[in-house]
Scaffold this motif. Structure first.
Motif, PDB file in Angstrom:
ATOM      1  N   GLU A 152      36.084  40.910  38.040  1.00  0.00           N
ATOM      2  CA  GLU A 152      35.399  40.356  39.271  1.00  0.00           C
ATOM      3  C   GLU A 152      36.229  39.199  39.908  1.00  0.00           C
ATOM      4  O   GLU A 152      35.941  38.788  40.923  1.00  0.00           O
ATOM      5  CB  GLU A 152      33.959  40.287  39.113  1.00  0.00           C
ATOM      6  N   GLN A 153      37.496  39.062  39.622  1.00  0.00           N
ATOM      7  CA  GLN A 153      38.172  37.836  39.951  1.00  0.00           C
ATOM      8  C   GLN A 153      38.590  38.032  41.350  1.00  0.00           C
ATOM      9  O   GLN A 153      38.176  37.071  42.377  1.00  0.00           O
ATOM     10  CB  GLN A 153      39.295  37.584  39.117  1.00  0.00           C
ATOM     11  N   GLU A 154      39.047  39.320  41.790  1.00  0.00           N
ATOM     12  CA  GLU A 154      39.486  39.484  43.137  1.00  0.00           C
ATOM     13  C   GLU A 154      38.303  39.315  43.985  1.00  0.00           C
ATOM     14  O   GLU A 154      38.457  38.931  44.997  1.00  0.00           O
ATOM     15  CB  GLU A 154      40.264  40.689  43.001  1.00  0.00           C
ATOM     16  N   ARG A 155      37.194  40.088  43.720  1.00  0.00           N
ATOM     17  CA  ARG A 155      35.961  39.949  44.598  1.00  0.00           C
ATOM     18  C   ARG A 155      35.591  38.395  44.623  1.00  0.00           C
ATOM     19  O   ARG A 155      35.030  38.258  45.916  1.00  0.00           O
ATOM     20  CB  ARG A 155      34.815  40.596  43.711  1.00  0.00           C
ATOM     21  N   MET A 156      35.437  37.777  43.498  1.00  0.00           N
ATOM     22  CA  MET A 156      35.149  36.236  43.510  1.00  0.00           C
ATOM     23  C   MET A 156      36.029  35.525  44.483  1.00  0.00           C
ATOM     24  O   MET A 156      35.399  34.525  45.525  1.00  0.00           O
ATOM     25  CB  MET A 156      34.950  35.653  42.040  1.00  0.00           C
ATOM     26  N   HIS A 157      37.185  35.738  44.416  1.00  0.00           N
ATOM     27  CA  HIS A 157      38.153  35.147  45.307  1.00  0.00           C
ATOM     28  C   HIS A 157      37.792  35.461  46.807  1.00  0.00           C
ATOM     29  O   HIS A 157      37.868  34.684  47.766  1.00  0.00           O
ATOM     30  CB  HIS A 157      39.545  35.445  45.005  1.00  0.00           C
ATOM     31  N   ARG A 158      37.416  36.740  47.124  1.00  0.00           N
ATOM     32  CA  ARG A 158      37.101  37.090  48.524  1.00  0.00           C
ATOM     33  C   ARG A 158      35.749  36.588  48.987  1.00  0.00           C
ATOM     34  O   ARG A 158      35.934  36.081  50.150  1.00  0.00           O
ATOM     35  CB  ARG A 158      37.283  38.660  48.449  1.00  0.00           C
ATOM     36  N   VAL A 159      35.011  36.483  47.912  1.00  0.00           N
ATOM     37  CA  VAL A 159      33.628  35.800  48.502  1.00  0.00           C
ATOM     38  C   VAL A 159      33.916  34.312  48.893  1.00  0.00           C
ATOM     39  O   VAL A 159      33.113  33.924  49.734  1.00  0.00           O
ATOM     40  CB  VAL A 159      32.584  36.146  47.341  1.00  0.00           C
ATOM     41  N   HIS A 160      34.517  33.669  48.000  1.00  0.00           N
ATOM     42  CA  HIS A 160      34.610  32.259  48.113  1.00  0.00           C
ATOM     43  C   HIS A 160      35.580  31.872  49.391  1.00  0.00           C
ATOM     44  O   HIS A 160      35.023  31.138  50.157  1.00  0.00           O
ATOM     45  CB  HIS A 160      35.805  31.861  46.797  1.00  0.00           C
ATOM     46  N   ALA A 161      36.661  32.869  49.837  1.00  0.00           N
ATOM     47  CA  ALA A 161      37.230  32.600  51.086  1.00  0.00           C
ATOM     48  C   ALA A 161      36.368  32.756  52.256  1.00  0.00           C
ATOM     49  O   ALA A 161      36.310  31.850  53.171  1.00  0.00           O
ATOM     50  CB  ALA A 161      38.275  33.614  51.046  1.00  0.00           C
ATOM     51  N   GLU A 162      35.609  33.792  52.062  1.00  0.00           N
ATOM     52  CA  GLU A 162      34.550  34.136  53.276  1.00  0.00           C
ATOM     53  C   GLU A 162      33.654  33.054  53.443  1.00  0.00           C
ATOM     54  O   GLU A 162      33.309  32.707  54.481  1.00  0.00           O
ATOM     55  CB  GLU A 162      33.934  35.579  52.967  1.00  0.00           C
ATOM     56  N   TYR A 163      33.051  32.319  52.450  1.00  0.00           N
ATOM     57  CA  TYR A 163      32.120  31.239  52.455  1.00  0.00           C
ATOM     58  C   TYR A 163      32.875  30.133  53.135  1.00  0.00           C
ATOM     59  O   TYR A 163      32.391  29.479  53.882  1.00  0.00           O
ATOM     60  CB  TYR A 163      31.551  30.921  51.263  1.00  0.00           C
ATOM     61  N   PHE A 164      34.183  29.736  52.695  1.00  0.00           N
ATOM     62  CA  PHE A 164      34.745  28.529  53.224  1.00  0.00           C
ATOM     63  C   PHE A 164      35.160  28.771  54.544  1.00  0.00           C
ATOM     64  O   PHE A 164      35.411  27.651  55.407  1.00  0.00           O
ATOM     65  CB  PHE A 164      35.824  28.148  52.247  1.00  0.00           C
ATOM     66  N   LEU A 165      35.515  29.988  55.092  1.00  0.00           N
ATOM     67  CA  LEU A 165      35.800  30.619  56.385  1.00  0.00           C
ATOM     68  C   LEU A 165      34.770  29.930  57.086  1.00  0.00           C
ATOM     69  O   LEU A 165      34.767  29.425  58.425  1.00  0.00           O
ATOM     70  CB  LEU A 165      36.397  31.816  56.438  1.00  0.00           C
ATOM     71  N   GLU A 166      33.477  30.450  56.816  1.00  0.00           N
ATOM     72  CA  GLU A 166      32.225  30.248  57.784  1.00  0.00           C
ATOM     73  C   GLU A 166      32.172  28.745  57.772  1.00  0.00           C
ATOM     74  O   GLU A 166      31.815  28.281  58.797  1.00  0.00           O
ATOM     75  CB  GLU A 166      31.075  30.702  56.796  1.00  0.00           C
ATOM     76  N   LEU A 167      32.324  27.791  56.561  1.00  0.00           N
ATOM     77  CA  LEU A 167      32.162  26.466  56.603  1.00  0.00           C
ATOM     78  C   LEU A 167      33.037  25.728  57.572  1.00  0.00           C
ATOM     79  O   LEU A 167      32.711  25.054  58.550  1.00  0.00           O
ATOM     80  CB  LEU A 167      32.551  25.999  55.250  1.00  0.00           C
ATOM     81  N   ALA A 168      34.566  26.261  57.671  1.00  0.00           N
ATOM     82  CA  ALA A 168      35.320  25.692  58.603  1.00  0.00           C
ATOM     83  C   ALA A 168      35.069  26.071  59.994  1.00  0.00           C
ATOM     84  O   ALA A 168      35.060  25.088  60.885  1.00  0.00           O
ATOM     85  CB  ALA A 168      36.675  26.074  58.385  1.00  0.00           C
TER      86      ALA A 168
END
Length: 702
Positions: A152-168
């Motif tokens: 699930e590493q690839e999915r977690m990296h994708r979810v992580h990027a989506e969260y921090f894109l929203e923050l930025a």
């Protein structure tokens, strides 16, 4: 380890080893067990693969204590399944995370995450540091392996990027208002996560996500002075995206192009024409307002006469009328345009004050800093450096609050110039030296060059000192006249923070007819070119005796050394540093004249015309023409001298040939040889040249 001692030679490696192993006693003991086969420096260098390296311990220890892997695995085996899931998912964070991020990225429900997180904290696998959570690197390395095994590493990296894109994206508008500092701090806390999100998105082929992150973070990076990091990440993203922007992400792609261009001090080319002209293709204000500023910084001013550029500026300002932040930025640009166009500088005051009011109403410290800097520079242009003290001090305080090393350095550069103008040589030298230090640490080579140029100017001033009495410019200046080159004190050119804003007064918010936007919309004076001739000590001593003594020779040698260092540091082909480069060349020409090498002086003055610096380079070009004219008279060619003086009018640099002391001196000498009538004829021939012909005349040796 018997016989092992801590020495000055291995102390750094020991500190690095303990820090990498999080100070865990067993981990350090296992590392020490390797000393019989490896030096401590080698052990410290190999800890990226700590579990393989530290795989053997004391034979008398329990099995679970014989390797670092076994120790952490024993703790892992004691976790519940939900704890294992959260522990491995937590490794997606770089540098820790806040509770909201842990809940949103790692779990399906907030209550469950909080309970499981509390269990991991209680078992010391995760530490709480204030309102953030972190994992020791040794634990994180083990749990990251479990994440990779879980598929699930690839999915977690994708979810992580989506969260921090929203923050930025959520933070971006707050960076232009009263909550600026709080949101800067918040982004600082997650800078590692934000940057990791960009890198992972590129690695996963998610170019749109990476581009949106770069665009959303562009203003944050600028405010914090993270030019090199920003350029590296933008360049990585562009390479991942390819030569064409993904559908629907053109603006983000262009922001990436400009960000990458501005952070590379070694680059020798501006952005490709397609992107340099992007702003004129817009039919509405950009979604990212900082693009107005960044495009001007990266692309530079268009070709054209000052009147035409000012008209373009007015049209562009009309297109940003609906956005208060862009309007305030446009006022700063308009103020600088007035000052450099040859209009009455007093007309710039209302523009700067209007911008100051606008940015203060919005709560934007950065914009307020730009406006204050403009007012300080205007005071100096009036010949009232005392009136510049208060706004400069306030601007410096704001720059420090923002944590922007580059802005602090540039404002100190402006203060150094003011100190030099008022005779505080020691203070000026201290400020220029500090500017060089800060600029080097921040990766701002154009400011390093400017600081070295300033130190060179202080040395040259000992050879060609300012007159005892002088008067400042108070009347309307001829178009881009050679300020600071005559008997008046050197007129300050704007600091980079101010001139940068000038370039972005309306740098591209609406559609531009192609005929009116030769170089796009980034038409205002180039950054860090703003020094103009401000660093040049007044002329008039070049043919004197000041350089004949030992002290004069030493001063010339010092000035020459600083100028050579400045030229080496100054980025080539980077428009925002081209004005500094031109000024260095004029300074080198003056040093050559004072040293009696007229051929070298002529070559340096001619070299000025090989550099493009837009409107702000007009001052230096005019000075170079005046000095070439003086050399032509000395060489026995007064007709060429008169034509060179007239070329200044042909190039739109000034209204007449005698706007500076070098110009007046050359004109007087040429007129004395030719007579008034022949001088006027030759002057008119020079003034009647086309711009290309005028440049050709300036480049021709004699």
């Amino acid at each position: 380890m018997p016989g092992f001692t801590v020495t000055a030679g291995n102390a750094d490696a020991i500190r690095r080893l303990c820090r990498t192993l999080d100070g865990l006693p067993l981990a350090v003991e296992l590392a020490a067990a390797r000393l019989h086969a490896l030096p401590v420096t080698e052990i410290a260098a190999r800890l990226d693969d700590r579990f393989r390296l530290l795989s053997g311990g004391s034979r008398t220890a329990a099995g679970r204590h014989r390797s670092l892997q076994a120790v952490v695995a024993w703790s892992w085996d004691l976790l519940t399944e939900p704890e294992r899931v959260l522990a491995r998912r937590f490794t997606v964070f770089t540098g820790g995370a806040g509770l909201d991020a842990v809940e949103r990225v790692c779990g399906a429900g907030p209550d469950a995450v909080v309970d499981v997180l509390a269990g991991l904290v209680a078992k010391s696998l995760i530490e709480r540091d204030g309102d953030r959570y972190r994992m020791l690197e040794t634990i994180r390395a083990f749990c990251a392996e479990r994440l990779a095994e879980s598929r699930e590493q690839e999915r977690m990296h994708r979810v992580h990027a989506e969260y921090f894109l929203e923050l930025a994206a959520r933070a971006d508008p707050y960076l232009r208002g009263f909550d600026q500092i709080a949101w800067l701090d918040r982004l600082d806390n997650d800078r590692d996560n934000l940057h990791a999100a960009i890198r992972r998105s590129v690695a996963q082929g998610a170019a749109p996500t990476a581009l949106r992150l770069v665009a959303a973070l562009s203003f944050y990076w600028w405010l914090r002075g993270l030019r090199s990091e920003a350029a590296t990440l933008a360049d990585l993203t562009l390479r991942g995206a390819g030569p064409e922007p993904p559908a629907g992400h053109v603006e983000e792609y262009v922001l990436g192009v400009f960000t990458a261009a501005l952070g590379n001090g070694d680059r020798t080319a501006r952005p490709a024409a397609r992107w340099a002209d992007y702003m004129r293709t817009l039919t509405a204000a950009p979604a990212h307002p900082f693009l107005l500023y960044l495009s001007a910084m990266a692309v530079g001013p268009p070709a054209g006469d000052p009147a035409g550029i000012m008209e373009l500026n007015r049209r562009l300002r009309a297109q940003i009328a609906g956005d208060p932040w862009s309007q305030a930025l446009g006022g700063i640009g308009a103020g600088w345009m007035v000052m450099f166009s040859g209009s009455d500088p007093e007309l710039a005051g209302p523009e700067f004050r209007s911008s100051l009011d606008g940015f203060r109403a919005l709560g934007d410290r950065w914009g307020t800093m730009l406006a204050l800097s403009g007012l300080a520079e205007l005071a100096a242009w009036r010949g009232d450096p005392a009136a510049a003290i208060a706004p400069t001090a306030e601007a410096l305080e704001l720059a420090r609050e923002l944590g922007s090393t580059i802005d602090v350095a540039d404002l100190l550069r402006g203060r150094a110039q003011a100190r030099m103008d008022t005779g505080d040589i020691a203070g000026a030298a201290a400020d220029f030296t500090r500017v060089a230090e800060l600029a080097r640490s921040a990766g701002a080579p154009e400011l390093v060059a400017a600081a070295l140029l300033g130190l060179g100017s202080l040395a040259l001033a000992r050879v060609a000192p300012a007159p005892a009495t002088s008067s400042a410019h108070t009347a309307p200046l001829p178009a881009a006249s050679s300020r600071g080159a005559g008997s008046s004190p050197p007129t300050r050119a704007p600091s980079s923070a101010s001139a940068d804003a000038a370039r972005s007064s309306a740098a591209g918010t609406g559609s531009l007819p192609p005929a009116e936007a030769e170089q796009g919309t980034a038409f205002l004076p180039p950054a860090e070119a703003e020094q103009g001739t401000a660093f040049l000590p007044p002329a008039g001593a070049e043919q004197g005796t000041a350089a004949r003594g030992d002290a004069g020779r030493e001063a010339l040698a010092e000035a020459l050394r600083y100028c050579h260092e400045a030229l080496a540091a100054c980025p080539a082909g980077w428009y925002s540093a081209d004005g500094t480069r031109m000024t260095i060349l004029v300074m080198l020409g003056r040093i050559a004249e004072l040293s009696g090498d007229r051929a070298a002086a002529q070559a340096r003055y001619r070299e000025v015309f090989t550099v493009r610096a837009g409107m702000l380079g007009f001052q230096v070009m005019a000075e170079a023409l005046d000095r070439l004219a003086g050399l032509a008279v000395t060489a026995g060619d007064p007709d060429r001298a008169a034509r060179l003086l007239g070329a200044g009018t042909a190039l739109g640099l000034r209204a007449g040939p005698e706007a500076s002391e070098p110009g007046r001196t050359a004109a007087s000498a040429a007129r004395a040889v030719l007579g008034p009538h022949r001088f006027a004829e030759a002057l008119a021939r020079g003034a009647g040249l086309t711009p290309d012909e005028a440049v050709d005349l300036s480049l021709a040796p004699f």
